[in-house]
Design a protein around this motif. Structure first.
Motif, mmCIF file in Angstrom:
data_model
loop_
_atom_site.group_PDB
_atom_site.id
_atom_site.type_symbol
_atom_site.label_atom_id
_atom_site.label_comp_id
_atom_site.label_asym_id
_atom_site.label_seq_id
_atom_site.Cartn_x
_atom_site.Cartn_y
_atom_site.Cartn_z
ATOM 1 N N SER A 62 0.825 -1.211 0.000
ATOM 2 C CA SER A 62 0.000 0.000 0.000
ATOM 3 C C SER A 62 0.860 1.261 0.000
ATOM 4 O O SER A 62 0.529 2.251 -0.666
ATOM 5 C CB SER A 62 -0.946 0.008 1.202
ATOM 6 O OG SER A 62 -0.216 -0.111 2.404
ATOM 7 N N VAL A 63 1.981 1.223 0.722
ATOM 8 C CA VAL A 63 2.888 2.373 0.749
ATOM 9 C C VAL A 63 3.554 2.527 -0.617
ATOM 10 O O VAL A 63 3.701 3.641 -1.137
ATOM 11 C CB VAL A 63 3.945 2.203 1.860
ATOM 12 C CG1 VAL A 63 4.974 3.323 1.806
ATOM 13 C CG2 VAL A 63 3.265 2.162 3.221
ATOM 14 N N ARG A 64 3.953 1.404 -1.214
ATOM 15 C CA ARG A 64 4.578 1.438 -2.540
ATOM 16 C C ARG A 64 3.614 2.026 -3.565
ATOM 17 O O ARG A 64 3.986 2.860 -4.386
ATOM 18 C CB ARG A 64 5.006 0.019 -2.932
ATOM 19 C CG ARG A 64 5.947 -0.039 -4.108
ATOM 20 C CD ARG A 64 6.641 -1.390 -4.226
ATOM 21 N NE ARG A 64 5.703 -2.504 -4.301
ATOM 22 C CZ ARG A 64 5.577 -3.431 -3.340
ATOM 23 N NH1 ARG A 64 6.304 -3.382 -2.251
ATOM 24 N NH2 ARG A 64 4.718 -4.423 -3.490
ATOM 25 N N GLN A 65 2.331 1.606 -3.471
ATOM 26 C CA GLN A 65 1.329 2.127 -4.393
ATOM 27 C C GLN A 65 1.168 3.636 -4.203
ATOM 28 O O GLN A 65 1.098 4.394 -5.174
ATOM 29 C CB GLN A 65 -0.004 1.424 -4.161
ATOM 30 C CG GLN A 65 -1.097 1.887 -5.103
ATOM 31 C CD GLN A 65 -2.431 1.210 -4.804
ATOM 32 O OE1 GLN A 65 -2.640 0.687 -3.717
ATOM 33 N NE2 GLN A 65 -3.329 1.233 -5.769
ATOM 34 N N TYR A 66 1.123 4.076 -2.951
ATOM 35 C CA TYR A 66 1.011 5.513 -2.658
ATOM 36 C C TYR A 66 2.184 6.277 -3.260
ATOM 37 O O TYR A 66 2.007 7.303 -3.917
ATOM 38 C CB TYR A 66 0.953 5.726 -1.139
ATOM 39 C CG TYR A 66 1.182 7.164 -0.716
ATOM 40 C CD1 TYR A 66 0.159 8.099 -0.786
ATOM 41 C CD2 TYR A 66 2.430 7.567 -0.269
ATOM 42 C CE1 TYR A 66 0.370 9.413 -0.423
ATOM 43 C CE2 TYR A 66 2.651 8.879 0.106
ATOM 44 C CZ TYR A 66 1.621 9.800 0.028
ATOM 45 O OH TYR A 66 1.841 11.102 0.392
ATOM 46 N N GLU A 67 3.408 5.764 -3.034
ATOM 47 C CA GLU A 67 4.602 6.464 -3.503
ATOM 48 C C GLU A 67 4.654 6.494 -5.026
ATOM 49 O O GLU A 67 5.054 7.496 -5.625
ATOM 50 C CB GLU A 67 5.851 5.820 -2.901
ATOM 51 C CG GLU A 67 5.941 6.077 -1.392
ATOM 52 C CD GLU A 67 7.099 5.366 -0.716
ATOM 53 O OE1 GLU A 67 7.741 4.502 -1.357
ATOM 54 O OE2 GLU A 67 7.352 5.668 0.468
ATOM 55 N N GLU A 68 4.235 5.387 -5.672
ATOM 56 C CA GLU A 68 4.234 5.345 -7.134
ATOM 57 C C GLU A 68 3.205 6.316 -7.704
ATOM 58 O O GLU A 68 3.488 7.065 -8.644
ATOM 59 C CB GLU A 68 3.934 3.921 -7.617
ATOM 60 C CG GLU A 68 5.096 2.970 -7.410
ATOM 61 C CD GLU A 68 4.722 1.521 -7.674
ATOM 62 O OE1 GLU A 68 3.518 1.248 -7.950
ATOM 63 O OE2 GLU A 68 5.616 0.657 -7.588
ATOM 64 N N MET A 69 1.990 6.336 -7.116
ATOM 65 C CA MET A 69 0.947 7.233 -7.606
ATOM 66 C C MET A 69 1.331 8.698 -7.385
ATOM 67 O O MET A 69 1.079 9.551 -8.236
ATOM 68 C CB MET A 69 -0.380 6.914 -6.925
ATOM 69 C CG MET A 69 -0.955 5.579 -7.356
ATOM 70 S SD MET A 69 -2.513 5.167 -6.521
ATOM 71 C CE MET A 69 -3.626 6.277 -7.381
ATOM 72 N N LYS A 70 1.966 8.969 -6.270
ATOM 73 C CA LYS A 70 2.401 10.332 -6.001
ATOM 74 C C LYS A 70 3.443 10.757 -7.031
ATOM 75 O O LYS A 70 3.413 11.887 -7.536
ATOM 76 C CB LYS A 70 2.967 10.429 -4.580
ATOM 77 C CG LYS A 70 3.295 11.827 -4.145
ATOM 78 C CD LYS A 70 3.675 11.894 -2.692
ATOM 79 C CE LYS A 70 3.977 13.338 -2.311
ATOM 80 N NZ LYS A 70 4.366 13.464 -0.915
ATOM 81 N N HIS A 71 4.350 9.839 -7.363
ATOM 82 C CA HIS A 71 5.404 10.120 -8.341
ATOM 83 C C HIS A 71 4.789 10.380 -9.719
ATOM 84 O O HIS A 71 5.190 11.288 -10.435
ATOM 85 C CB HIS A 71 6.387 8.943 -8.412
ATOM 86 C CG HIS A 71 7.455 9.126 -9.421
ATOM 87 N ND1 HIS A 71 8.450 10.055 -9.285
ATOM 88 C CD2 HIS A 71 7.670 8.489 -10.610
ATOM 89 C CE1 HIS A 71 9.251 9.990 -10.352
ATOM 90 N NE2 HIS A 71 8.786 9.046 -11.165
ATOM 91 N N TRP A 72 3.767 9.576 -10.110
ATOM 92 C CA TRP A 72 3.135 9.754 -11.423
ATOM 93 C C TRP A 72 2.457 11.112 -11.535
ATOM 94 O O TRP A 72 2.387 11.691 -12.615
ATOM 95 C CB TRP A 72 2.063 8.676 -11.644
ATOM 96 C CG TRP A 72 2.619 7.283 -11.781
ATOM 97 C CD1 TRP A 72 3.880 6.938 -12.135
ATOM 98 C CD2 TRP A 72 1.920 6.068 -11.538
ATOM 99 N NE1 TRP A 72 4.027 5.567 -12.140
ATOM 100 C CE2 TRP A 72 2.830 5.007 -11.770
ATOM 101 C CE3 TRP A 72 0.615 5.774 -11.143
ATOM 102 C CZ2 TRP A 72 2.479 3.677 -11.626
ATOM 103 C CZ3 TRP A 72 0.265 4.444 -11.009
ATOM 104 C CH2 TRP A 72 1.175 3.401 -11.244
ATOM 105 N N ASN A 73 1.939 11.598 -10.407
ATOM 106 C CA ASN A 73 1.168 12.849 -10.456
ATOM 107 C C ASN A 73 2.010 14.097 -10.229
ATOM 108 O O ASN A 73 1.470 15.200 -10.130
ATOM 109 C CB ASN A 73 0.039 12.801 -9.418
ATOM 110 C CG ASN A 73 -1.016 11.785 -9.790
ATOM 111 O OD1 ASN A 73 -1.438 11.730 -10.925
ATOM 112 N ND2 ASN A 73 -1.432 10.966 -8.821
ATOM 113 N N GLU A 74 3.314 13.931 -10.135
ATOM 114 C CA GLU A 74 4.178 15.101 -9.931
ATOM 115 C C GLU A 74 4.338 15.886 -11.244
ATOM 116 O O GLU A 74 4.355 15.315 -12.314
ATOM 117 C CB GLU A 74 5.552 14.652 -9.406
ATOM 118 C CG GLU A 74 5.515 14.295 -7.938
ATOM 119 C CD GLU A 74 6.864 13.813 -7.430
ATOM 120 O OE1 GLU A 74 7.789 13.589 -8.246
ATOM 121 O OE2 GLU A 74 6.993 13.623 -6.196
#
Length: 199
Positions: free
Chosen positions: A187-199
């Motif tokens: 879940s943390v990995r998914q959060y970090e990946e989604m945050k990175h995509w939306n930067e």
């Protein structure tokens, strides 16, 4: 707040059958939970905070005792007038997490009366307003840790009867340690990946 004879007898049924537990709880009600020294690993037992000494007697390696269910209401009472360090919230969340998954917990501790179970449940429920106050206040740095906040949210969930959510939050640890690596949970990995995509 003196203990009844029944409470004193149950308090002796603790992790080490230590007869000092009633005295430690009474001292904690007067003196508060105590402060953690700068280097707790090098402390003698007498230098440890009262809370830590009580905790080691009522919980050991995911094991609860009759003493646990007598001590927790007193521990909750201490938090209401003295909650300057985050450790008590972590400890109570851990006790509740273990209690919540034990099968037929009342029958496992037949010496704990219905009245004592009621006192225990009411003490956990009564923490809700204090936790909300701590979560919404201008935290001192001791309360800023993600794990501490998860433990407080866990207790808030338990206080509202949400055991599954309380258990999940009590077990919140965002990374698994593998050798020298910190591996984020899915879940943390998914959060970090989604945050990175939306930067």
């Amino acid at each position: 707040m003196p203990f009844t004879d029944e409470q004193r007898r149950l308090l002796l049924d603790n992790a080490y059958n230590d007869p000092r537990l009633p005295e430690l709880l009474e001292r904690m009600l007067i003196e508060g939970p105590g402060e953690y020294p700068m280097e707790p690993s090098s402390c003698e037992e007498e230098e440890l905070p009262l809370w830590e000494r009580v905790w080691s007697l009522v919980y050991h390696q995911a094991t609860l005792y009759p003493a646990t269910f007598v001590a927790v209401p007193f521990m909750c009472e201490v938090l209401k007038f003295s909650a300057s360090t985050p450790e008590p919230f972590l400890y109570l969340a851990e006790i509740e997490a273990v209690r919540s998954v034990q099968q037929d917990v009342k029958n496992r501790f037949p010496a704990v009366t219905d009245e004592l179970w009621r006192d225990y449940s009411e003490a956990i429920r009564s923490l809700g307003p204090l936790i909300l106050e701590k979560l919404t206040a201008n935290f001192d740095t001791a309360y800023r840790s993600e794990v501490v906040k998860a433990s407080m949210l866990s207790l808030l969930a338990f206080s509202g009867g949400e055991e599954r959510l309380g258990f999940a939050l009590a077990r919140w640890w965002p990374y698994a340690i593998l050798g020298n690596q910190k591996i984020p949970l899915a879940s943390v990995r998914q959060y970090e990946e989604m945050k990175h995509w939306n930067e």
